[in-house]
Write a protein that holds these residues in place. Structure first.
Motif, PDB file in Angstrom:
ATOM      1  N   ARG A  68      54.358  20.539  25.442  1.00  0.00           N
ATOM      2  CA  ARG A  68      54.176  19.186  25.770  1.00  0.00           C
ATOM      3  C   ARG A  68      53.052  18.774  24.635  1.00  0.00           C
ATOM      4  O   ARG A  68      52.287  17.619  24.886  1.00  0.00           O
ATOM      5  CB  ARG A  68      53.504  18.871  27.127  1.00  0.00           C
ATOM      6  N   THR A  69      53.215  19.110  23.698  1.00  0.00           N
ATOM      7  CA  THR A  69      52.336  18.638  22.358  1.00  0.00           C
ATOM      8  C   THR A  69      52.797  19.351  21.151  1.00  0.00           C
ATOM      9  O   THR A  69      53.202  20.456  21.191  1.00  0.00           O
ATOM     10  CB  THR A  69      50.876  18.911  22.506  1.00  0.00           C
ATOM     11  N   LEU A  70      52.810  18.649  20.019  1.00  0.00           N
ATOM     12  CA  LEU A  70      53.184  18.870  18.692  1.00  0.00           C
ATOM     13  C   LEU A  70      51.712  19.573  17.846  1.00  0.00           C
ATOM     14  O   LEU A  70      51.935  19.759  16.875  1.00  0.00           O
ATOM     15  CB  LEU A  70      54.010  17.941  17.851  1.00  0.00           C
ATOM     16  N   GLY A  71      50.689  19.181  18.668  1.00  0.00           N
ATOM     17  CA  GLY A  71      49.297  19.396  18.010  1.00  0.00           C
ATOM     18  C   GLY A  71      48.802  18.348  17.127  1.00  0.00           C
ATOM     19  O   GLY A  71      49.111  17.040  17.105  1.00  0.00           O
ATOM     20  N   ARG A  72      47.986  18.493  16.295  1.00  0.00           N
ATOM     21  CA  ARG A  72      47.043  17.516  15.741  1.00  0.00           C
ATOM     22  C   ARG A  72      47.640  17.183  14.101  1.00  0.00           C
ATOM     23  O   ARG A  72      47.492  18.101  13.234  1.00  0.00           O
ATOM     24  CB  ARG A  72      45.521  17.677  15.392  1.00  0.00           C
ATOM     25  N   LEU A  73      48.709  16.653  14.003  1.00  0.00           N
ATOM     26  CA  LEU A  73      49.558  16.365  12.891  1.00  0.00           C
ATOM     27  C   LEU A  73      48.794  16.136  11.472  1.00  0.00           C
ATOM     28  O   LEU A  73      49.369  16.802  10.567  1.00  0.00           O
ATOM     29  CB  LEU A  73      50.843  15.519  13.193  1.00  0.00           C
ATOM     30  N   ASP A  74      47.757  15.597  11.777  1.00  0.00           N
ATOM     31  CA  ASP A  74      47.270  15.163  10.168  1.00  0.00           C
ATOM     32  C   ASP A  74      46.455  16.516   9.747  1.00  0.00           C
ATOM     33  O   ASP A  74      46.567  16.645   8.588  1.00  0.00           O
ATOM     34  CB  ASP A  74      46.266  14.153  10.618  1.00  0.00           C
ATOM     35  N   GLY A 127      43.192  12.557  14.424  1.00  0.00           N
ATOM     36  CA  GLY A 127      41.952  12.290  14.459  1.00  0.00           C
ATOM     37  C   GLY A 127      41.216  13.570  15.007  1.00  0.00           C
ATOM     38  O   GLY A 127      41.332  14.845  15.102  1.00  0.00           O
ATOM     39  N   GLY A 128      39.868  13.001  15.758  1.00  0.00           N
ATOM     40  CA  GLY A 128      38.946  13.851  16.362  1.00  0.00           C
ATOM     41  C   GLY A 128      37.786  14.205  15.374  1.00  0.00           C
ATOM     42  O   GLY A 128      37.805  13.441  14.466  1.00  0.00           O
ATOM     43  N   THR A 129      37.209  15.484  15.715  1.00  0.00           N
ATOM     44  CA  THR A 129      35.946  15.773  15.157  1.00  0.00           C
ATOM     45  C   THR A 129      35.593  17.095  14.708  1.00  0.00           C
ATOM     46  O   THR A 129      36.446  17.858  15.723  1.00  0.00           O
ATOM     47  CB  THR A 129      34.595  15.056  15.690  1.00  0.00           C
ATOM     48  N   ASP A 130      34.985  17.609  13.885  1.00  0.00           N
ATOM     49  CA  ASP A 130      34.738  18.810  14.024  1.00  0.00           C
ATOM     50  C   ASP A 130      33.430  19.196  14.491  1.00  0.00           C
ATOM     51  O   ASP A 130      32.849  18.718  15.273  1.00  0.00           O
ATOM     52  CB  ASP A 130      34.706  19.496  12.322  1.00  0.00           C
ATOM     53  N   LEU A 145      46.514  11.929   5.677  1.00  0.00           N
ATOM     54  CA  LEU A 145      47.689  12.049   6.068  1.00  0.00           C
ATOM     55  C   LEU A 145      47.727  11.251   7.660  1.00  0.00           C
ATOM     56  O   LEU A 145      48.808  10.960   8.093  1.00  0.00           O
ATOM     57  CB  LEU A 145      47.846  13.543   6.579  1.00  0.00           C
ATOM     58  N   SER A 146      46.769  11.153   8.265  1.00  0.00           N
ATOM     59  CA  SER A 146      46.521  10.367   9.421  1.00  0.00           C
ATOM     60  C   SER A 146      47.067   9.121   9.267  1.00  0.00           C
ATOM     61  O   SER A 146      47.928   8.629  10.173  1.00  0.00           O
ATOM     62  CB  SER A 146      45.048  10.248  10.001  1.00  0.00           C
ATOM     63  N   VAL A 192      49.111   8.009   7.097  1.00  0.00           N
ATOM     64  CA  VAL A 192      50.628   8.349   6.507  1.00  0.00           C
ATOM     65  C   VAL A 192      51.402   8.393   7.943  1.00  0.00           C
ATOM     66  O   VAL A 192      52.550   7.774   8.185  1.00  0.00           O
ATOM     67  CB  VAL A 192      50.818   9.336   5.674  1.00  0.00           C
ATOM     68  N   TRP A 193      50.903   9.109   9.063  1.00  0.00           N
ATOM     69  CA  TRP A 193      51.618   9.596  10.119  1.00  0.00           C
ATOM     70  C   TRP A 193      51.717   8.309  11.008  1.00  0.00           C
ATOM     71  O   TRP A 193      52.722   8.119  11.702  1.00  0.00           O
ATOM     72  CB  TRP A 193      50.895  10.752  10.853  1.00  0.00           C
ATOM     73  N   LEU A 194      50.537   7.428  11.110  1.00  0.00           N
ATOM     74  CA  LEU A 194      50.629   6.454  11.937  1.00  0.00           C
ATOM     75  C   LEU A 194      51.727   5.285  11.258  1.00  0.00           C
ATOM     76  O   LEU A 194      52.500   4.768  12.365  1.00  0.00           O
ATOM     77  CB  LEU A 194      49.277   5.787  11.736  1.00  0.00           C
ATOM     78  N   ASP A 195      51.597   5.127  10.065  1.00  0.00           N
ATOM     79  CA  ASP A 195      52.846   4.218   9.639  1.00  0.00           C
ATOM     80  C   ASP A 195      54.075   4.840   9.741  1.00  0.00           C
ATOM     81  O   ASP A 195      55.012   3.941  10.150  1.00  0.00           O
ATOM     82  CB  ASP A 195      52.506   4.057   8.038  1.00  0.00           C
ATOM     83  N   THR A 196      54.315   6.182   9.685  1.00  0.00           N
ATOM     84  CA  THR A 196      55.545   6.898  10.019  1.00  0.00           C
ATOM     85  C   THR A 196      55.991   6.500  11.211  1.00  0.00           C
ATOM     86  O   THR A 196      57.127   6.428  11.702  1.00  0.00           O
ATOM     87  CB  THR A 196      55.302   8.313   9.543  1.00  0.00           C
ATOM     88  N   TYR A 197      54.880   6.761  12.223  1.00  0.00           N
ATOM     89  CA  TYR A 197      55.404   6.594  13.625  1.00  0.00           C
ATOM     90  C   TYR A 197      55.774   5.187  13.806  1.00  0.00           C
ATOM     91  O   TYR A 197      56.845   4.969  14.953  1.00  0.00           O
ATOM     92  CB  TYR A 197      54.255   6.724  14.609  1.00  0.00           C
ATOM     93  N   GLU A 198      55.231   4.298  13.294  1.00  0.00           N
ATOM     94  CA  GLU A 198      55.628   2.648  13.482  1.00  0.00           C
ATOM     95  C   GLU A 198      57.033   2.609  12.984  1.00  0.00           C
ATOM     96  O   GLU A 198      58.140   1.702  13.578  1.00  0.00           O
ATOM     97  CB  GLU A 198      54.682   2.073  12.589  1.00  0.00           C
TER      98      GLU A 198
END
Length: 413
Positions: free
Chosen positions: A199-205, A245-248, A258-259, A261-267
């Protein structure tokens, strides 16, 4: 030799063993191994990364067969509570995550080697060795399955898919294509052969940025779009979320190139079966948030904003170490867990208003007239006394739901 789905079902049914003292792990690993070696493989024209198999739903058939005797285990008292809609209890196969960092870093070949190394270091532990023996059996079958898929792809003239699959049978992913391909392979192995939903592919960025940074950007962007579309075509029974996203550990924002890029790709992909979690912090760039809002206004509205700070605080209140709380994952709709843990279950549900009904009626259900709760005289001198009885009845229903779930899980294959 490839077998049709009906032939696979017949073989599986003949090899499901029931009874006391059964080595369920060994039995099920044998079934998975056989399916990996004999399932039919086809390659849809639009697939770029991986093949399709005809094994879908067979794991659930195995589960149902295993649980045939469950009705005999449920006592009449528990059954009366179910009929009164006071609680439910079952198995939940729908809320799992992979250790994606290891999956992508090591690949299937490396995961197999990790199990082998663990077995060698625990050679004096009979239980550990027995467990590792069966797991290695499945991993070896998975590598043979990947080789079969590579051969099929080569015969179909799909050289990109074939060559990378063949390489992954002996190496970890070395580029973006192989890293993305590995995630789809692993998804197939868990969903279609093991029978549990990822149920998740992880934090892709953050997961794929090291591979993305080494690629030609135009080629990489096309890869990401093809990946999202191929994931969507899996038509998972439950949607497939991923996060950005998220924080360290130091509170620094993890948004990177890449964040965006993924957002635009998703759109662009306009998928129907994927969901995007944006792990928002006070340091999340405003332009990324505005971009997400534009996509939502444009109709791409399967985007969820989650407060990174609140998630971390909630996990730490539950005793999760800060390092693990920061590295949380989001499983399913919104359920968060620290690194290395499974976070939730929908195994059991409790009807909270029913507890009040039982408190007011001496533990007797108004729907069926049966005594499903704890007895009392039905008289309360104060609201506090009523509240205490409500809590007592609610705790009783929770215990019944947990007992029912334990019966199901005792039959878990």
């Amino acid at each position: 030799m490839s077998l049709s789905r009906e032939e696979l079902l017949n073989w599986v049914e003949n090899h499901i063993v029931l009874g006391e003292g059964l080595d369920i792990l060994k039995n099920d690993c044998e079934i998975i191994e056989f399916a990996l070696d004999h399932c039919e493989i086809d390659i849809p024209e639009q697939n770029r990364f991986f093949i399709n198999v005809n094994y879908a739903d067979i794991p659930y058939f195995v589960i149902r067969k295993r649980m045939k005797s469950l009705g005999e285990l449920v006592t009449s008292r528990l059954r009366e509570g179910i009929e009164a809609l006071a609680y439910t209890g079952a198995c939940d196969y729908s809320h799992t995550t992979a250790e994606w960092e290891s999956v992508i870093k090591l690949g299937i070949y490396g995961l197999r080697n990790r199990v082998s190394e663990y077995a060698m270091s625990h050679s004096s532990n009979v239980n550990a060795m027995g467990f590792c023996e069966q797991i290695l059996r499945v991993y070896n079958a998975a590598l043979r399955f990947m080789k079969r898929a590579a051969d099929t792809a080569a015969l179909c003239g799909r050289t990109e898919m074939a060559s990378s699959l063949l390489r992954l049978t002996n190496h970890a992913p070395s580029n973006l294509f192989e890293a993305l391909q590995t995630s789809i392979i692993y998804y197939h192995l868990q969903l279609f052969f093991d029978g549990t939903y990822l149920r998740t592919l992880g934090r892709l960025d953050n997961l794929y940025y090291p591979y993305y940074a080494r690629e030609n950007k135009n080629e990489a962007d096309k890869l990401l779009l093809d990946y999202i579309k191929e994931i969507d075509r899996l038509k998972a029974p439950s949607n497939i979320p991923f996060a950005l996203g998220g924080t360290d550990e130091n509170g620094e924002c993890l948004i990177n190139e890449l964040s965006y890029v993924w957002l635009d790709t998703y759109e662009k992909a306009r998928t129907t079966n994927t969901k995007l979690h944006i792990l928002y912090s006070e340091h999340t760039p405003e332009d990324l948030i505005r971009k997400a809002f534009r996509h939502i206004r444009g109709g791409n509205n399967s985007i969820v904003f989650m407060s990174d700070r609140r998630v971390i605080e909630a996990l730490e209140k539950q005793g999760v170490a800060h390092q693990d709380a920061v590295d949380y994952h989001v499983v399913g709709c919104y359920e968060c867990g620290g690194a290395g843990e499974l976070v939730c279950s929908c195994n059991a549900r409790v009807n909270i208003p029913k507890a009040l009904e039982l408190a007011l009626n001496g533990g007797r259900d108004m729907l069926t007239g049966k005594q499903i709760g704890l007895e009392n005289d039905g008289h309360f001198e104060s609201f506090e006394a009523l509240w205490a009885e409500f809590e007592r009845q609610l705790a009783h229903l929770c215990r019944c739901a947990m007992q029912l779930t334990d019966l199901y899980e005792s039959q878990y294959p």
